[in-house]
Each structure stands twice: as structure tokens, then as C-alpha cells.
Design an enzyme around this catalytic site. Structure first.
Site, short mmCIF file in Angstrom:
data_model
loop_
_atom_site.label_atom_id
_atom_site.label_comp_id
_atom_site.label_asym_id
_atom_site.label_seq_id
_atom_site.Cartn_x
_atom_site.Cartn_y
_atom_site.Cartn_z
N ARG A 66 0.84 -1.20 0.00
CA ARG A 66 0.00 0.00 0.00
C ARG A 66 0.88 1.26 0.00
O ARG A 66 1.99 1.24 0.52
CB ARG A 66 -0.90 0.01 1.22
N ALA B 222 -3.51 -3.93 5.81
CA ALA B 222 -4.93 -3.90 6.11
C ALA B 222 -5.62 -5.08 5.45
O ALA B 222 -6.81 -5.06 5.19
CB ALA B 222 -5.56 -2.58 5.68
N SER B 223 -4.83 -6.09 5.14
CA SER B 223 -5.31 -7.34 4.60
C SER B 223 -6.19 -7.13 3.38
O SER B 223 -5.74 -6.58 2.39
CB SER B 223 -6.03 -8.13 5.70
N HIS B 224 -7.44 -7.53 3.46
CA HIS B 224 -8.33 -7.48 2.30
C HIS B 224 -9.20 -6.24 2.28
O HIS B 224 -10.19 -6.19 1.55
CB HIS B 224 -9.20 -8.74 2.27
N PHE C 72 -4.86 -7.37 -3.67
CA PHE C 72 -3.78 -6.41 -3.51
C PHE C 72 -2.45 -6.88 -4.05
O PHE C 72 -1.46 -6.23 -3.83
CB PHE C 72 -3.66 -5.92 -2.06
#
Length: 181
Positions: A16, A65-67, A147
């Protein structure tokens, strides 16, 4: 580090946009508390958790933030046994942080930093050494994640085995990706 110290705290991050910034803040906090940090860099959560065990770290903080959507970010805390910190324990940590109950090390007792820049590559080699590549090549496999970081790991694995693969909707900014190997 050179001093006789407890095991380091491992730190990893996802891809990210805000992750490098948060990663640096986490690292600064660990070092300022007099603890050593093992910087895993850009890694998937499974690789980070594998590295925790492999390097016998005292704990792990993953910036991810994972998914969730790409504009979100968070810290995932994992203890030395590989167990994610519970919601309740996370609230306790948050209260301690807000109350500033963490001790800072004196200037000559700050922690040290080491990097494990090839954690993902080492993980891939470890996984590949434990599978029968000939059987994988004969069958199609679909891998689904979000992601892109786990997708990148699957692509690296496929390329090492000269397998054919197709990527669908290859937008690493947060759109779900599907890889067929």
C-alpha cells in the site's frame, strides 16, 4: 546486533502507498524502546509469519490492512508463538500507547536494525523444495488473492517452474487478481 540482546521484533509491510511510512514509524518506535528490529521489507503476511518462526523473532508487526480497500492501513501484531494478538489485547496495547506508558531507551541503549531483504525469495525456495514440480505443471491451479503481493509470489513460483499462467485484472492497486497456473 552485536550486544547480547533478546531476539528482535520482525517488521514487514504490504504494498500500500502508506505502508513504507507506517513501517518507518513502527521501526522507530521499536528502536526507541531499546529493542532490536528485523526489517523484512515488502512481504506478504504468510511470508512474514514464516520469517517470524524461521528467525525466532520475539514478535512480528505487519503493516497491512489485509483485504480492506487500499486507502486503509493498519498494524497486525503477532506474538513469538505465531498467534495474532486478540482484539482485547490490541485494545490494551492501544490504551498503553495513548497513555504513553512505554519506556524509551537512553540514547546509548537504543535498538539496532538488521534487514532480511530476501525473505520472500527464501520462502519461495523453501516451498518449492517441498513440492513435486512435475505434478504442479500437469494441472491447472487458480489462485485468488487481493492487492497483488501474494499474486506476485505465485507468479514467481510459476516462472521458476516454467509453468504457463494467465493473470486476470492485473491491477495491483487493490483489485482482486486471479492467477491460473
Amino acid at each position: 546486533t552485536a550486544r547480547n540482546r533478546p531476539a528482535p521484533i520482525a517488521i514487514g509491510r504490504d504494498m500500500r502507498i502508506t505502508s513504507p511510512m507506517l513501517h518507518s514509524a513502527v521501526e522507530a518506535g521499536i528502536l526507541s524502546a531499546g529493542k532490536d528490529a528485523l526489517d523484512l521489507g515488502l512481504v506478504s503476511s504468510p511470508v512474514a509469519e514464516w520469517a517470524l518462526e524461521k528467525k525466532k523473532a520475539a514478535g512480528l508487526i505487519i503493516v497491512t490492512a489485509s483485504h480492506n480497500p487500499p486507502e486503509w492501513n493498519a498494524l497486525k501484531f503477532v506474538d513469538a508463538q505465531g498467534v495474532a494478538v486478540s482484539h482485547e489485547r490490541g485494545e490494551e496495547i492501544e490504551k498503553m500507547a495513548i497513555a504513553k506508558k512505554f519506556k524509551r531507551a537512553e540514547w546509548d541503549r537504543v535498538g539496532g536494525k538488521n534487514e532480511w531483504t530476501d525473505a520472500t525469495a527464501t520462502h519461495v525456495k523453501t516451498v518449492l523444495a517441498s513440492v513435486d514440480a512435475a505434478k504442479i505443471k500437469k494441472k491447472q491451479r487458480a489462485f485468488k488473492s487481493k492487492f497483488g503481493l501474494v499474486d506476485a509470489l505465485h507468479l514467481a513460483t510459476a516462472k521458476q517452474h516454467a509453468a504457463t499462467f494467465i493473470t486476470v485484472d492485473n491491477d495491483f492497486a487493490g483489485i482482486e487478481n486471479v492467477i491460473i497456473i
